[in-house]
Structures are given as C-alpha cells and as structure tokens.
Motif scaffolding. Structure first.
Motif, PDB file in Angstrom:
ATOM      1  N   HIS A  68     -22.071  20.874  44.870  1.00  0.00           N
ATOM      2  CA  HIS A  68     -22.819  20.314  46.004  1.00  0.00           C
ATOM      3  C   HIS A  68     -21.916  19.975  47.191  1.00  0.00           C
ATOM      4  CE1 HIS A  68     -26.928  19.016  44.189  1.00  0.00           C
ATOM      5  NE2 HIS A  68     -26.544  20.210  43.745  1.00  0.00           N
ATOM      6  N   GLY A  69     -20.697  19.587  46.919  1.00  0.00           N
ATOM      7  CA  GLY A  69     -19.795  19.204  48.006  1.00  0.00           C
ATOM      8  C   GLY A  69     -18.359  19.426  47.584  1.00  0.00           C
ATOM      9  N   GLN A  70     -17.478  19.665  48.544  1.00  0.00           N
ATOM     10  CA  GLN A  70     -16.089  19.957  48.225  1.00  0.00           C
ATOM     11  C   GLN A  70     -15.220  19.654  49.434  1.00  0.00           C
ATOM     12  OE1 GLN A  70     -18.477  22.479  48.423  1.00  0.00           O
ATOM     13  NE2 GLN A  70     -17.812  23.035  50.503  1.00  0.00           N
ATOM     14  N   ALA A  71     -13.945  19.421  49.162  1.00  0.00           N
ATOM     15  CA  ALA A  71     -12.962  19.219  50.230  1.00  0.00           C
ATOM     16  C   ALA A  71     -11.571  19.452  49.659  1.00  0.00           C
ATOM     17  CB  ALA A  71     -13.069  17.816  50.819  1.00  0.00           C
ATOM     18  N   ASP A  72     -10.676  19.956  50.496  1.00  0.00           N
ATOM     19  CA  ASP A  72      -9.269  20.173  50.131  1.00  0.00           C
ATOM     20  C   ASP A  72      -8.404  19.693  51.282  1.00  0.00           C
ATOM     21  OD1 ASP A  72      -9.030  22.023  47.560  1.00  0.00           O
ATOM     22  OD2 ASP A  72     -10.743  22.747  48.718  1.00  0.00           O
ATOM     23  N   LEU A  73      -7.602  18.663  51.033  1.00  0.00           N
ATOM     24  CA  LEU A  73      -6.729  18.126  52.076  1.00  0.00           C
ATOM     25  C   LEU A  73      -5.328  17.899  51.531  1.00  0.00           C
ATOM     26  CD1 LEU A  73      -9.077  15.583  53.892  1.00  0.00           C
ATOM     27  CD2 LEU A  73      -8.358  17.842  54.695  1.00  0.00           C
ATOM     28  N   ARG A  74      -4.386  17.853  52.451  1.00  0.00           N
ATOM     29  CA  ARG A  74      -2.982  17.719  52.087  1.00  0.00           C
ATOM     30  C   ARG A  74      -2.349  16.604  52.905  1.00  0.00           C
ATOM     31  NH1 ARG A  74       0.664  22.113  50.182  1.00  0.00           N
ATOM     32  NH2 ARG A  74       2.818  21.401  50.412  1.00  0.00           N
ATOM     33  N   GLU A  75      -1.565  15.762  52.233  1.00  0.00           N
ATOM     34  CA  GLU A  75      -0.861  14.673  52.902  1.00  0.00           C
ATOM     35  C   GLU A  75       0.428  15.194  53.524  1.00  0.00           C
ATOM     36  OE1 GLU A  75      -0.919  11.542  54.604  1.00  0.00           O
ATOM     37  OE2 GLU A  75      -2.299  11.331  52.907  1.00  0.00           O
ATOM     38  N   ARG A  76       0.945  14.457  54.496  1.00  0.00           N
ATOM     39  CA  ARG A  76       2.238  14.805  55.077  1.00  0.00           C
ATOM     40  C   ARG A  76       3.329  14.716  54.009  1.00  0.00           C
ATOM     41  NH1 ARG A  76       2.065  14.007  60.786  1.00  0.00           N
ATOM     42  NH2 ARG A  76       4.274  14.604  60.796  1.00  0.00           N
ATOM     43  N   ALA A 108       3.150   7.905  57.582  1.00  0.00           N
ATOM     44  CA  ALA A 108       3.169   6.683  58.380  1.00  0.00           C
ATOM     45  C   ALA A 108       3.330   5.461  57.487  1.00  0.00           C
ATOM     46  CB  ALA A 108       1.892   6.584  59.202  1.00  0.00           C
ATOM     47  N   GLU A 109       2.617   5.437  56.365  1.00  0.00           N
ATOM     48  CA  GLU A 109       2.703   4.329  55.410  1.00  0.00           C
ATOM     49  C   GLU A 109       2.951   4.921  54.027  1.00  0.00           C
ATOM     50  OE1 GLU A 109       2.697   1.262  56.292  1.00  0.00           O
ATOM     51  OE2 GLU A 109       2.068   1.518  58.383  1.00  0.00           O
ATOM     52  N   LEU A 110       3.911   4.374  53.317  1.00  0.00           N
ATOM     53  CA  LEU A 110       4.255   4.922  52.009  1.00  0.00           C
ATOM     54  C   LEU A 110       3.334   4.429  50.899  1.00  0.00           C
ATOM     55  CD1 LEU A 110       8.155   4.729  52.185  1.00  0.00           C
ATOM     56  CD2 LEU A 110       6.699   6.736  52.487  1.00  0.00           C
ATOM     57  N   GLY A 111       2.622   3.355  51.113  1.00  0.00           N
ATOM     58  CA  GLY A 111       1.793   2.787  50.059  1.00  0.00           C
ATOM     59  C   GLY A 111       0.382   3.323  50.001  1.00  0.00           C
ATOM     60  N   SER A 112       0.096   4.356  50.801  1.00  0.00           N
ATOM     61  CA  SER A 112      -1.252   4.922  50.786  1.00  0.00           C
ATOM     62  C   SER A 112      -1.195   6.387  51.159  1.00  0.00           C
ATOM     63  CB  SER A 112      -2.167   4.175  51.768  1.00  0.00           C
ATOM     64  OG  SER A 112      -1.708   4.359  53.099  1.00  0.00           O
ATOM     65  N   ALA A 113      -2.267   7.087  50.809  1.00  0.00           N
ATOM     66  CA  ALA A 113      -2.409   8.502  51.168  1.00  0.00           C
ATOM     67  C   ALA A 113      -3.815   8.685  51.733  1.00  0.00           C
ATOM     68  CB  ALA A 113      -2.182   9.403  49.960  1.00  0.00           C
ATOM     69  N   PRO A 114      -3.987   8.505  53.035  1.00  0.00           N
ATOM     70  CA  PRO A 114      -5.323   8.586  53.635  1.00  0.00           C
ATOM     71  C   PRO A 114      -6.008   9.933  53.431  1.00  0.00           C
ATOM     72  CG  PRO A 114      -3.746   7.611  55.167  1.00  0.00           C
ATOM     73  CD  PRO A 114      -2.955   8.138  54.016  1.00  0.00           C
ATOM     74  N   ASP A 159      -2.188  16.527  60.143  1.00  0.00           N
ATOM     75  CA  ASP A 159      -0.897  17.113  60.497  1.00  0.00           C
ATOM     76  C   ASP A 159      -0.404  16.643  61.861  1.00  0.00           C
ATOM     77  OD1 ASP A 159      -0.981  18.472  58.111  1.00  0.00           O
ATOM     78  OD2 ASP A 159      -1.689  20.353  58.989  1.00  0.00           O
ATOM     79  N   ALA A 160      -1.341  16.272  62.742  1.00  0.00           N
ATOM     80  CA  ALA A 160      -0.962  15.863  64.095  1.00  0.00           C
ATOM     81  C   ALA A 160      -0.606  14.385  64.188  1.00  0.00           C
ATOM     82  CB  ALA A 160      -2.092  16.179  65.066  1.00  0.00           C
ATOM     83  N   ALA A 161      -0.793  13.643  63.111  1.00  0.00           N
ATOM     84  CA  ALA A 161      -0.510  12.202  63.155  1.00  0.00           C
ATOM     85  C   ALA A 161       0.971  11.955  63.386  1.00  0.00           C
ATOM     86  CB  ALA A 161      -0.957  11.557  61.843  1.00  0.00           C
ATOM     87  N   PRO A 162       1.314  10.898  64.097  1.00  0.00           N
ATOM     88  CA  PRO A 162       2.739  10.608  64.339  1.00  0.00           C
ATOM     89  C   PRO A 162       3.471  10.294  63.045  1.00  0.00           C
ATOM     90  CG  PRO A 162       1.350   8.772  65.028  1.00  0.00           C
ATOM     91  CD  PRO A 162       0.420   9.896  64.700  1.00  0.00           C
ATOM     92  N   ALA A 163       4.751  10.652  63.027  1.00  0.00           N
ATOM     93  CA  ALA A 163       5.574  10.433  61.837  1.00  0.00           C
ATOM     94  C   ALA A 163       6.848   9.717  62.247  1.00  0.00           C
ATOM     95  CB  ALA A 163       5.907  11.762  61.172  1.00  0.00           C
ATOM     96  N   PRO A 164       7.381   8.872  61.376  1.00  0.00           N
ATOM     97  CA  PRO A 164       8.645   8.204  61.700  1.00  0.00           C
ATOM     98  C   PRO A 164       9.793   9.204  61.720  1.00  0.00           C
ATOM     99  CG  PRO A 164       8.017   7.768  59.431  1.00  0.00           C
ATOM    100  CD  PRO A 164       6.858   8.481  60.061  1.00  0.00           C
ATOM    101  N   GLU A 165      10.837   8.877  62.455  1.00  0.00           N
ATOM    102  CA  GLU A 165      12.015   9.725  62.487  1.00  0.00           C
ATOM    103  C   GLU A 165      12.674   9.742  61.106  1.00  0.00           C
ATOM    104  OE1 GLU A 165      16.424  10.032  64.631  1.00  0.00           O
ATOM    105  OE2 GLU A 165      15.177   8.248  64.863  1.00  0.00           O
ATOM    106  N   HIS A 166      13.035  10.921  60.666  1.00  0.00           N
ATOM    107  CA  HIS A 166      13.704  11.084  59.377  1.00  0.00           C
ATOM    108  C   HIS A 166      15.197  11.260  59.625  1.00  0.00           C
ATOM    109  CE1 HIS A 166      14.305  13.824  55.582  1.00  0.00           C
ATOM    110  NE2 HIS A 166      14.986  12.694  55.513  1.00  0.00           N
ATOM    111  N   VAL A 167      15.999  10.325  59.133  1.00  0.00           N
ATOM    112  CA  VAL A 167      17.451  10.363  59.331  1.00  0.00           C
ATOM    113  C   VAL A 167      18.092  10.802  58.021  1.00  0.00           C
ATOM    114  CG1 VAL A 167      19.504   9.034  59.955  1.00  0.00           C
ATOM    115  CG2 VAL A 167      17.297   8.510  61.030  1.00  0.00           C
ATOM    116  N   ARG A 168      18.735  11.951  58.024  1.00  0.00           N
ATOM    117  CA  ARG A 168      19.311  12.489  56.792  1.00  0.00           C
ATOM    118  C   ARG A 168      20.664  11.875  56.464  1.00  0.00           C
ATOM    119  NH1 ARG A 168      16.485  16.815  54.940  1.00  0.00           N
ATOM    120  NH2 ARG A 168      14.958  17.728  56.375  1.00  0.00           N
TER     121      ARG A 168
END
Length: 791
Positions: A290-298, A304-310, A433-442
């Motif tokens: 009846h319904g379906q969805a497929d999404l991927r987190e960053r 943006a927040e490590l404690g959740s996956a919107p 995918d367009a949501a802002p992301a924090p700078e990743h410092v390697r």
C-alpha cells in the motif's frame, strides 16, 4: 474473469512467503549451507502460495537475493567456502531458470528495497514472477569450522548474474577503519550516547529506557519457534552487566546487541494480479503493497546531529502518506532493531510508545529472534504477510534499516486490494542531501569538545573512540583515545555526561588521538626535533657538504615502502627542510633493479595497519612548502607509489634502464598519492589519462620525450648524474633557489600568466633584504666567487 475488475491486472501482489531456521542444539540439526537454507525458504514460499509448485517455480523470471555477511565487505572470510554466484546457486538447486538473477547490495534495508523495486517492475510489465530470498548460516559455519571433518559450501555454478556490489559508498571509509570504527556495536554506540546527551538523561534512566524498549521484544522472540534466542528477559536483566551480559561498547551490554550467530532464511514471492489468477493462487493469500519509501541519511560525519537520523523518520511518514493512512490505522509493526536507537529514533519522533499494545516487532527483533545479516527484514515481511492474512483488511508496517541508521526502506502491507501508488522518495532525498553539514576535519589539532563517544571492550583492552568538535572553528573530527591515557576511557564510562567534555586532540600519521590534557599529549606524542640520525632501519643517509643523499634500502622488495619506511622518510625530509646547511637532496633506491616499486603489497596482506605520514607517501607526496630542491635519481623500476614520489620531486634524473608506470589499476587500486593529479599536470592530459587508465609502462626515452624527466644517464648512472645536477644548483644562491621555488608554489594555481606575475608576494622583499642578495651583487662587482650563507 478477474476477481477485481477495477484493478490494473499488472498490480503487484505477494503470493507466498517462507521462513526456515535451525539451531545447532536442535535434535534435527542438519548443518545446512546458506544456499540450502535459501532454497528451503524458497520452497516454503512456493508452498505457501498454494499453487502447483513446479508450475510456479518454472514461472519465476527474476530471482534476487540479499548478500551473506561473508560477501558483504571486501576480504570477508568464508571458512567453509561459499557460492561464487549465490542467486544462481539458489536458482539451480530450486530448479528455476530465471532470465535475471541478482545479488543485491549489502545492508539490512535490502529485503524491503527489493520488494519495492520489483513491485514497480511488475507494475511496469518488466517482470512477472519474482522470487526474493536470503539466508545466513553464521552459527553453522562457526560451529563446523573447527570440526575435524568440515563440509565444503563452495559452489560455482554456470550462468550469469547481476552483482550490484557491496554498496558501501558513504557508509564506511579508511578514516573510520583507522580509528576502529568498523563494527556495528561501536558505530551505533556513538549515536546512542549522542542521543542520551541530547535528551539530557542520566545513564541510569537511559539504560532503563533501553531495557524497557527491548523487554517486550524478548517476549515475542520466546514465542517464535524460529528464534535464535527464545528466552524472555526483564528490562532490568537486559541492561544489568554480568559475566554473561558483558559490556560490548558503552552503553551496550551483550543482550542489547544484534545476534548474528544464526542459521535462518526467508523468501518472498511476488507476481501480478493477472499471473496470480492464472497460477490459481487463492486471492485470500494475496497481499498488496500500500505504501513505500526509500531514503538515505548523510554519511556519519556529515550529519547535523549524531543522535538522530531524520531520514528514517521521514521514510516512515512518507510511506504512511503514500498509503493514505495514519499511525492509528496500522495494526502491526516491525522496526529494525539491531540496537535500541534504531527503533527509538523512529518511534519517539512519530509518538509510538514502547508499550504500545500492537508491539514494535513481529519476529522478536535482531538481538533475540536473530540478526540474520542483511536478510532480517525478509523475515519481518514474511511475518507481516501472515499477520494481515490472519486479519483481513488490517495493515502492517515494516521499517528496514541498513548501515548506521544510513538507509531506510519502509513498506506497508494489507490484503485490501490496491494498485501500487508512486512515492516521492527522490524529492525527499534531494532535500536531505542539500541539508547543511558541519566541516569535517581529517587532521585536527588542539582543544576540542566531545560530541559523541563510546568505549569498546575487547578481550585484551578497552578502546575509547570519540567524535569531537574543535574549539577553534567547530570542525568535526574522529579520533581514538590515546593508548597510555588510561584515565580518559575510565572517565568516558563513569562520568555522568562525557558529551561536552574538553579534550586535546593530536593528529598523527596513523590517526587522530585524544587525551584528557595537553600535557598528556605532549608526554605521549613528544614533538620531534628535526634532525638526522645514524640508525635508520630502512634507509641509508649520506651527507656531504650541502648535499643530502637518501637511499631507500629495501632491495629485497624492490624498495617498496611500508609504514615504518614511510615514517623514516618523513623524518629525514623534516630534517632536510629544517637544516639551513642542507641545500639540495637526492632520493634514490638501493641496488640497480628499482628506485621503488611503490606500496609494499605483501606487507599489506599481513593485517598490520597500513598508513602513510601526514606528509604523504614517502613523506613527500602531500608535503607543503618544499622550498629546497629534491632530485629523484631513478635506476630501474619506479612503479606506482615510486613513480608518485618521483613526480613529487622537483627534478628527476634517470638511468637508461629506468621504467615508470602508474600500475595501480592492474591490482585494483588507484594512484591516490598524487599520481592521477600530478601526471596530467606534467604531460599532455590525454597521454596522462592513457598511462593512468592502462597502467602502461614507459621507458627512460619516452619519459624524457614527455618531459617527465630532466636528464637521462647511462644505465645505472642516475645517481652520478643527479650529483652533477645537484652540484650545478649548489653553486648558486640557496636563498635565490629557495625563494624561486616558493614563488613558483605561490603562483601555481593562478592560470592567467599576467595575473600570476602581478600577484602580491613577499618573495622579492625577503630576497632583497637577504645577506645572499647583497653577497651576490658584491661578489659580482668584485669579480670573485660569492660565499653563500642561505640567509
């Protein structure tokens, strides 16, 4: 005449589901292979459809399978052997001859994703009868691998198939592996602790909530005959640390972790309404999507927040919207439950209580029913089909998760006839995918605050892992707690809230390390004073006047480099660039066979850590401010990383016997230490592209014609010619040489010639106020040889 005249005859329906399992302590235990388990589940699904079995098997035109754990990451072991073409093996043993056989990417989302994909394919007329299946025999493999007489699960059937690959892009990285972020418990524990901090809850309260969430799951598992661990446990029992319920990765004890020691398989049969009627499948057995969805987190470090996956929440909400129902209309739920946060991330957001009378699992969940690898949700779908058949008109929701809350596939099932409705997952994905992301410092350095943490418990030690934010700029980084700082892991496990704790991070070639204080960092990682020594193990170093000669001394492996050799080269180059009395350096290889064969591939198979210093391959390929000349003297082979070292040098002198190649493509690698970047900038791009893509070798003559080398000497004479070239440089002002290189570096990125010439620079001022500039003019006027000071 169709039973549903108003329904598109291409509407997809599930007509059969099957599950099988065996435990090694069962009286009828047979030790089935993953292929045999998959076939058994497929036969169960065929039987469940109620049609004539052989007719139904013959009608299968597509067979797609999930991946086993032993085929989900590169190099995973298979102690008893494995099928080289798992879906083909299943098809052959089942007696099916599908025109398409497919091995899906890794990830727990794959069963539901496959249902959605092939429901669409059936609706579009691209497929007609599709079998989806998967199996794990991890428990059997572990049990029998130590047996005196071992079965052989190897199978390599004839036939082509579509292998979609591991599908790990964005889910893992060499950086994560270097910092111990390789297992699911460690990865999820980081997120779990970030979630606790965001909620402002104490350890005790959060532990209690995890126990309360999973206790009902154990009750379902205890009643499920297919469960790997059919034992009911209380909330307190689940979170109380004992010898049996030992800590795995804070905050997880063993009972809260997905159980992968299982022998389980499940299968689903889909077809169209028209074909279901033709095959004689009872409409009472039809179940519609009846319904379906497929999404991927960053990717993990971009969230943006490590404690959740919107994205997981959005997938559930969108599937409900596609189905045109609300949460209250769902009669049955199965939320992927590898770890508590995989469930609570969704249920908290949508307002579903852990004690909802409908329950949150249909199987018993991954820690208790069993985490049947990537195939767990095939069991959930099979259970969902059974539930809605038993309560016609009801609906079941299955939410499948892959990666680290990375990929979510959701399906809503019912016996109520309904055409497949389109979803808008693609548009939702673009927004994610367009949501802002924090700078990743390697390569972070300095004071920071912990954003997420865990402490992994191994048999021999505790390993602290943190994600942090630098106080200077807020960049996010990944690091391990430094071995030797025993206080910090203890603090991470006992402090009421380690998130926000101030730590000091140090970037090293093999990874980033955090300590509780800057003083501890200085003690554990003392700054290296640049200087040469006499006891290098993999190099020989010769100093003569203003010239430094560096010889890679590993002729037994054609001077290939491994981490200890890289570290020594890095140290020597640090000393060279810091010493004002050294004006020119030559790097060469011992013997006459090779300058360097590049990466030591044999060493890489030992399992020891593979890394390069922060200054790159050979301590040079990513080194900045190379304002003193380095000459590569190449005799014999300069392959892969050896060629990349030569390209990073200012000048290259070769013997007539020299051979160059970026040969990485021939062993499944890329010339990632600068080869694919420097070569197209050194020679015509099309020729560079040819050499990179073919791995073709070029000899000294061709290298000279292309401009890769400066001088060609007789065979074996590269070092002697390099010394002559060095002497020609050394007679000149070292200040002028150094500042010429500096000016070249400063203007290298400016494409317009006039703009480059006019670009502001401090080079001329530094030169004109130098002693060497004055000495040069004075000596010229006095008609004498200058005496250079390099200042």
């Amino acid at each position: 005449m169709t039973i549903y005249p108003d329904l598109d005859p291409r509407t997809p329906v599930i007509i059969g589901v099957g599950q099988v399992a065996e435990r090694i302590d069962d009286p009828e235990y047979r030790g089935l292979s993953p292929v045999d388990l998959g076939v058994a589940a497929a036969r169960a699904a065929v039987a469940d459809a109620g049609a004539e079995p052989e007719t139904l098997i013959a009608a299968i035109d597509t067979l797609a399978t999930t991946r086993q754990f032993e085929d989900s990451v590169p190099g995973a072991p298979a102690p008893l052997g494995k099928s080289a073409k798992y879906p083909v093996s299943v098809a052959r043993r089942l007696g099916a001859a599908p025109r398409r056989t497919i091995l899906e990417v890794a990830g727990g989302q794959s069963p539901q994703h496959l249902v959605t994909e092939f429901a669409r394919a059936i609706a579009a007329g691209e497929s007609d009868v599709v079998l989806l299946a998967g199996a794990e025999a991890i428990s059997t493999i572990r049990h029998l691998a130590a047996a005196e007489t071992k079965p052989d699960f190897t199978d390599d059937p004839d036939g082509d198939y579509e292998d979609r690959g591991f599908g790990l892009a964005g889910l893992t990285s060499l950086e994560q592996a270097a910092h111990g972020l390789t297992t699911a418990p460690v990865q999820y524990a980081l997120l779990e602790n970030a979630r606790r901090a965001a909620r402002g809850e104490s350890r005790e309260k959060y532990d209690a909530a995890m126990g309360a969430l999973f206790a009902p799951f154990t009750a379902v598992a205890a009643a499920n005959p297919l469960s790997a661990a059919p034992q009911r446990r209380s909330a307190e029992e689940l979170v109380t640390r004992t010898e049996r319920n030992r800590p795995i990765a804070d905050p997880y004890p063993r009972f809260l972790v997905a159980r992968d020691q299982v022998n389980q398989a499940a299968a689903v049969l889909l077809t169209s309404v028209r074909t279901a009627e033709r095959l004689g499948v009872d409409p009472a057995r039809w179940v519609f999507l009846h319904g379906q969805a497929d999404l991927r987190e960053r990717p993990l470090l971009e969230r943006a927040e490590l404690g959740s996956a919107p994205s997981a929440v959005a997938a559930v909400e969108h599937a409900l919207a596609v189905a045109g129902v609300s949460l209250s209309d769902i009669g049955f739920f199965d939320f992927y439950s590898c770890f508590p946060i995989a469930v609570s991330n969704i249920t908290d957001a949508i307002g579903l209580s852990p004690d909802d009378p409908r329950g949150l699992t249909l199987t018993g969940g991954l820690p208790f029913f069993g985490g049947a690898g990537n195939n767990y949700s095939m069991h959930a779908i099979a259970e969902a089909v059974g539930r809605v058949r038993g309560a016609p008109g009801s609906r079941a929701l299955v939410s499948a998760n892959g990666g680290v809350l990375s990929k979510t596939s959701v399906g809503i099932y019912s016996t109520t006839p309904r055409a497949l409705r389109p979803d808008d997952s693609a548009a939702l994905q673009r927004a994610i995918d367009a949501a802002p992301a924090p700078e990743h410092v390697r390569h972070p350095s300095g004071w920071a605050r912990i954003e997420a943490y865990t402490v992994q418990h191994t048999r021999s030690r505790r390993i602290g892992i943190v994600i942090g934010r630098l106080e200077d700029g807020g960049g996010r980084f990944l690091a391990q707690v430094a071995p030797g700082d025993d206080a910090l892991p203890a603090l991470l496990e006992t402090a009421e809230q380690p998130v926000g704790l101030r730590v000091f991070v140090t970037a090293l070639g093999y990874g980033n390390r955090v300590t509780g204080t800057e003083e501890t960092a200085a003690e554990l990682f003392p700054a290296r004073t640049p200087g040469l020594r006499d006891d290098y193990e993999f190099l020989t170093v010769r100093r003569e006047g203003h010239l430094l000669e560096i010889t890679i001394d590993r002729p037994e492996v054609r001077n290939a480099l491994h981490p200890p050799a890289h570290e020594e080269l890095d140290e020597v180059f640090d000393a060279y660039f810091a010493d004002p009395d050294l004006w020119v350096a030559i790097i060469t290889g011992a013997g006459d066979k090779a300058f360097s064969a590049g990466n030591d591939l044999l060493y890489s198979t030992t399992g020891k850590p593979m890394y390069v210093p922060r200054n790159g391959f050979g301590g040079i390929t990513t080194r900045r401010a190379m304002h003193k000349p380095v000459i590569a003297a190449v005799n014999g082979f300069a392959m892969g990383g050896g060629f990349e070292i030569a390209l990073a040098c200012h000048l290259v002198v070769v013997g007539a016997d020299a051979t160059f190649a970026l040969s990485e493509v021939k062993v499944g690698l890329v010339a990632g230490a600068g080869g694919v970047i420097r070569l197209p900038r050194a020679i015509p791009r099309k020729l560079a592209t040819e050499l990179i893509l073919t791995g073709r070798r070029i000899d000294a003559e061709e290298a000279a014609l292309l401009g890769v080398v400066n001088r060609v000497a007789p065979a074996g004479g590269a070092l002697a010619e390099a010394r002559r070239l060095a002497a020609e440089i050394i007679v000149n002002s070292p200040t002028s040489v150094r500042l010429s290189l500096k000016l070249m570096e400063q203007t290298e990125g400016i494409t317009d010639t006039v703009a480059a010439v006019a670009a502001p620079t401090d080079v001329v001022d530094e030169l004109m106020f130098s002693q060497d500039a004055t000495e040069g003019l004075t000596a010229f006027a006095a008609k004498r040889a200058p005496v250079w000071r390099n200042r």
